[in-house]
Motif scaffolding. Structure first.
Motif, PDB file in Angstrom:
ATOM      1  N   ASP A  24       0.808  -1.220   0.000  1.00 30.26           N
ATOM      2  CA  ASP A  24       0.000   0.000   0.000  1.00 30.26           C
ATOM      3  C   ASP A  24       0.845   1.276   0.000  1.00 30.26           C
ATOM      4  O   ASP A  24       0.340   2.365  -0.241  1.00 30.26           O
ATOM      5  N   MET A  25       2.140   1.141   0.248  1.00 34.23           N
ATOM      6  CA  MET A  25       3.040   2.292   0.244  1.00 34.23           C
ATOM      7  C   MET A  25       3.943   2.320  -0.995  1.00 34.23           C
ATOM      8  O   MET A  25       4.718   3.255  -1.177  1.00 34.23           O
ATOM      9  N   ALA A  26       3.815   1.310  -1.846  1.00 37.37           N
ATOM     10  CA  ALA A  26       4.692   1.194  -3.013  1.00 37.37           C
ATOM     11  C   ALA A  26       4.377   2.261  -4.050  1.00 37.37           C
ATOM     12  O   ALA A  26       3.221   2.631  -4.250  1.00 37.37           O
ATOM     13  N   VAL A  27       5.411   2.751  -4.680  1.00 38.41           N
ATOM     14  CA  VAL A  27       5.280   3.727  -5.764  1.00 38.41           C
ATOM     15  C   VAL A  27       5.774   3.054  -7.036  1.00 38.41           C
ATOM     16  O   VAL A  27       6.859   2.494  -7.059  1.00 38.41           O
TER      17      VAL A  27
END
Length: 86
Positions: A24-27
């Protein structure tokens, strides 16, 4: 390394593993998208012209085979790789 990889006509995005990964924090820096171009005039149904259109979005990865053969008049479909810019 390598790629792009295709699984059941979908592009797979792969990135280097790192510890404590949180999805959910991946870019994502790059992603492949399919673009439909409805009601495209007949004179644009050439791979060179579709390449130029895709290049405005990003890097062309693929032109749907049905686009250049049988789907003329309904829509063109191209896949392009978009890259995030800072």
């Amino acid at each position: 390394m390598g790629g792009p990889w295709i699984i059941q006509d979908h592009y797979l995005t792969v990135r280097k593993w790192h510890s404590n990964f949180k999805a959910d924090m991946a870019v994502t820096a790059k992603t492949a998208i399919w673009v439909h171009l409805p009601l495209l005039p007949m004179e644009y149904y050439h791979e060179v012209t579709l390449d130029k259109i895709a290049d405005k979005l990003g890097k062309r990865l693929k032109v749907d085979n049905k686009t250049v053969i049988s789907a003329r008049g309904s829509y063109a479909r191209i896949c392009a790789r978009l890259e995030q810019t800072s």
